[in-house]
Design a protein around this motif. Structure first.
Motif, PDB file in Angstrom:
ATOM      1  N   ASP A 167       0.902  -1.123  -0.018  1.00 51.44           N
ATOM      2  CA  ASP A 167      -0.028   0.010  -0.031  1.00 51.44           C
ATOM      3  C   ASP A 167       0.928   1.341  -0.152  1.00 51.44           C
ATOM      4  O   ASP A 167       1.945   1.326   0.637  1.00 51.44           O
TER       5      ASP A 167
ATOM      6  N   ALA B 182       1.339   5.070   1.660  1.00 46.91           N
ATOM      7  CA  ALA B 182       0.917   5.240   2.943  1.00 46.91           C
ATOM      8  C   ALA B 182       1.327   6.900   3.185  1.00 46.91           C
ATOM      9  O   ALA B 182       2.017   7.435   2.845  1.00 46.91           O
TER      10      ALA B 182
ATOM     11  N   LEU C  34      -3.711   4.488   4.123  1.00 44.62           N
ATOM     12  CA  LEU C  34      -3.160   3.325   3.443  1.00 44.62           C
ATOM     13  C   LEU C  34      -4.205   3.124   2.099  1.00 44.62           C
ATOM     14  O   LEU C  34      -5.336   3.121   2.234  1.00 44.62           O
TER      15      LEU C  34
ATOM     16  N   ARG D  30      -4.503   1.421  -1.173  1.00 45.76           N
ATOM     17  CA  ARG D  30      -4.032  -0.016  -2.029  1.00 45.76           C
ATOM     18  C   ARG D  30      -4.493   0.092  -3.479  1.00 45.76           C
ATOM     19  O   ARG D  30      -5.976   0.438  -3.795  1.00 45.76           O
TER      20      ARG D  30
END
Length: 613
Positions: free
Chosen positions: A119, A121, A210, A212
């Motif tokens: 991910d 961040a 986060l 993704r």
């Protein structure tokens, strides 16, 4: 929210490790209270020492003066204070060292976690300012770091992304609970990507986001949804069972094909369904194929309630990675209609072959009759023959003439006659023929008409249309030896592309339907299949078997279509479809009520009548 273009190294900023926010008020008050307790203890000990130490030292040092006692008291106080400070310092340094090692280990663990985390961040403040970041791949980013670090989200992201992102930040800080949302951005390599952002509150006024990349998973989910919708909405019946034959899934098409409710299929073994619903399954070799884990395909005949349906089926095994059969997939398709059309097409081809063969034989037969007729006429012209012989020759001549007419009709089945088509109204033709039809049917049969196509002309030959109506009426009369009723009706209908599937050889458009329905004995399927064949008749006393075949030939010559419905004991209905014509003005044919006109029609119809039983 991916807005950087370089990979974070261990020395770079880290969203989690570089959490330098101030501790919360409860965490600040705890060391202050501990320091106050230590100070109070020190003051108590120091005060007690000041009071007690003077008396003790004067008792011990009786020979010394007061100054010496006070100096010694001061040095003891300083030494005790130094020892206490050393102890407190050592204890604090040891605790700091332990905490430093723990923080170092935690920092290493978090950095290792970030390195394997797929991910993006980001650490974001309440105002939406990007404080730090981490990225696993540069391809996921849209901006270089110098263009977004320290700047607000609204300044570096499009409005359709920044607005929901700021709402998520504020909601996360307000509720102190995780928040999730999705957004779409175009990465540095020009590919549009879909991201799923999860925000979680940190200490202070910051959150960690986060992000993704879920582009591939969303694509797979969309493909699965399309596949599921295709299977669910497919016309073919699709079912999945486990390795033991227990049905775990079936689509609505399967329920429609087999005629069993879906609720009664799921979770049950197919063998149990066969015992509850007495369909006649006859798939040869299917059990052996399924036992060996081999695919099978073939035709299944389903019989229930005097109804036969033909199903084309295929069963395929599903195997796991070890080659073991885990499921079976069955695909069923109802081909009853296609087989009926195929049989109709074959019947049409057979009729065409029989017609051509009959016409060829009739042509040769007519040549022989021409010779017989010529010789008979020559004999009649002679004067030296007796009256008895002359009568026999006339009988031969009449038989040859009848044979010639029959041969001409056979030839006309395969070779279109010279017709005179013009716009006509079938309602008018049927009305003009009502009196002659009633005389032909006799007193025991009631004739009724329902004519509703007066505004729909067709291009047809009047004489041939009269012959069609007469032949159908005579056939209906012969099927009602004990009397009954005959209905002649007309109507205008529209046949669309979806209707021609059940009517082989007809084109979409507007048609006039001429239907003749009787209440006679009806036909069984074998007779119905051969009804339009030349020379086929169920009558043993008379009839040439050309009545319906003549109707069929005339209708096909007019680009029309013929349907026949019959049930034993319920009667027969023949429907003639003729295309409507919007050109020209329909001509009303002259009335056919004159008795002289009745003879040819009646004679021809009776000769070609087919008794439909």
């Amino acid at each position: 929210m991916e807005i950087a273009s370089r990979r974070t190294t261990p020395g770079d900023q880290s969203v989690i490790v570089e959490n330098d926010t101030k501790p919360s008020p409860p965490q600040r008050r705890q060391p202050e209270k501990q320091a106050l307790r230590i100070t109070a203890i020190y003051l108590l000990v120091a005060g007690a020492w000041a009071i007690v130490s003077t008396s003790i030292l004067r008792l011990v040092l009786q020979d010394h003066d007061l100054g010496t006692v006070l100096v010694l008291q001061g040095w003891i106080y300083v030494l005790a204070t130094a020892l206490l400070i050393h102890y407190l310092t050592y204890r604090s340094m040891l605790r700091l060292q332990v905490m430093s090692h723990a923080l170092s280990r935690r920092k290493g663990q978090l950095q290792a976690l970030l390195r394997v985390l797929p991910d993006l961040a980001f650490r974001i403040s309440r105002e939406g300012r990007i404080l730090s970041y981490h990225t696993p791949e540069d391809d996921l980013l849209t901006l270089p770091a110098e263009k977004f670090l320290g700047r607000r989200i609204s300044d570096v992201l499009p409005r359709e992304v920044s607005e929901p992102a700021m709402k998520a930040v504020r909601k996360c800080l307000l509720t102190r609970a995780p928040v999730q949302f999705e957004y779409e951005l175009t990465t540095l390599n020009g590919e549009p990507r879909v991201f799923e952002a999860r925000l979680s509150p940190l200490t202070g006024e910051t959150v960690i986001a986060l992000c993704r990349d879920v582009t591939e998973s969303r694509r797979v989910e969309a493909e699965r949804a399309r596949l599921a919708a295709a299977v669910e909405q497919a016309l073919e019946g699709i079912a999945i069972s486990d390795a033991h034959g227990r049905v775990i899934y079936c689509n609505p098409g399967f329920e429609k094909v087999v005629g069993i409710p879906q609720s009664r299929i799921l979770g049950r073994n197919i063998q149990a369904l066969r015992s509850e619903y007495p369909w006649d399954y006859s798939p040869p070799g299917i059990q052996a194929c399924l036992s060996d884990g081999r695919p099978w395909q073939g035709r299944i005949t389903l019989k229930k309630d005097n109804r036969t349906r033909h199903i084309r089926a295929s069963v395929s095994p599903l195997r796991d990675e070890h080659g073991r059969v885990t499921n079976f997939v069955a695909v069923l398709r109802d081909v009853t209609h296609e087989l009926e059309l195929e049989n109709r097409f074959l019947q049409m081809q057979k009729m065409e072959c029989v017609t051509r063969l009959s016409a060829g034989i009739a042509h040769d037969f007519n040549n022989l009759l021409t010779t017989v007729t010529g010789m008979a006429e020559d004999l009649l012209s002679r004067t030296d023959i007796s009256d008895e012989i002359r009568a026999d020759i006339k009988h031969i001549l009449r038989a040859a003439t009848s044979g010639t007419r029959l041969a001409r009709r056979l030839v006309s089945l395969s070779k279109p006659e010279a017709v005179h088509p013009q716009p006509v109204i079938l309602d008018h033709i049927a009305q003009n023929m009502s009196s002659i039809l009633q005389r032909t049917l006799g007193p025991d049969i009631k004739l009724r008409t329902e004519l509703a196509a007066a505004d729909a002309p067709v291009v047809a030959d009047v004489g041939q249309m009269e012959q069609v109506i007469m032949n159908l009426a005579v056939n209906a009369r012969d099927a009602m030896p004990r009397g009954g009723s005959l209905l002649i009706r007309t109507e205008r209908i529209a046949i669309g592309p979806q209707d021609i599937r059940s009517r082989l050889g007809i084109n979409p458009g507007d048609y006039v339907v001429l239907a003749v329905r009787d209440t006679g004995t009806g036909m069984d399927p074998e007779v119905k299949e051969r009804a339009f064949e030349p020379f086929f008749t169920t009558k043993t006393d008379s009839g040439s078997g050309l009545g319906l075949s003549t109707v069929y030939g005339i209708v096909r010559q007019h680009q029309g279509y013929v349907e026949l419905d019959s049930t034993p004991g319920m009667g027969t209905e023949v429907r003639v479809y003729l295309p409507c014509s919007g050109e020209g003005r329909a001509r009303r044919p002259p009335a056919e009520d004159h008795p002289d006109r009745a003879g040819p029609h009646t004679t021809d119809a009776r000769q070609s009548g087919l008794r439909l039983e």
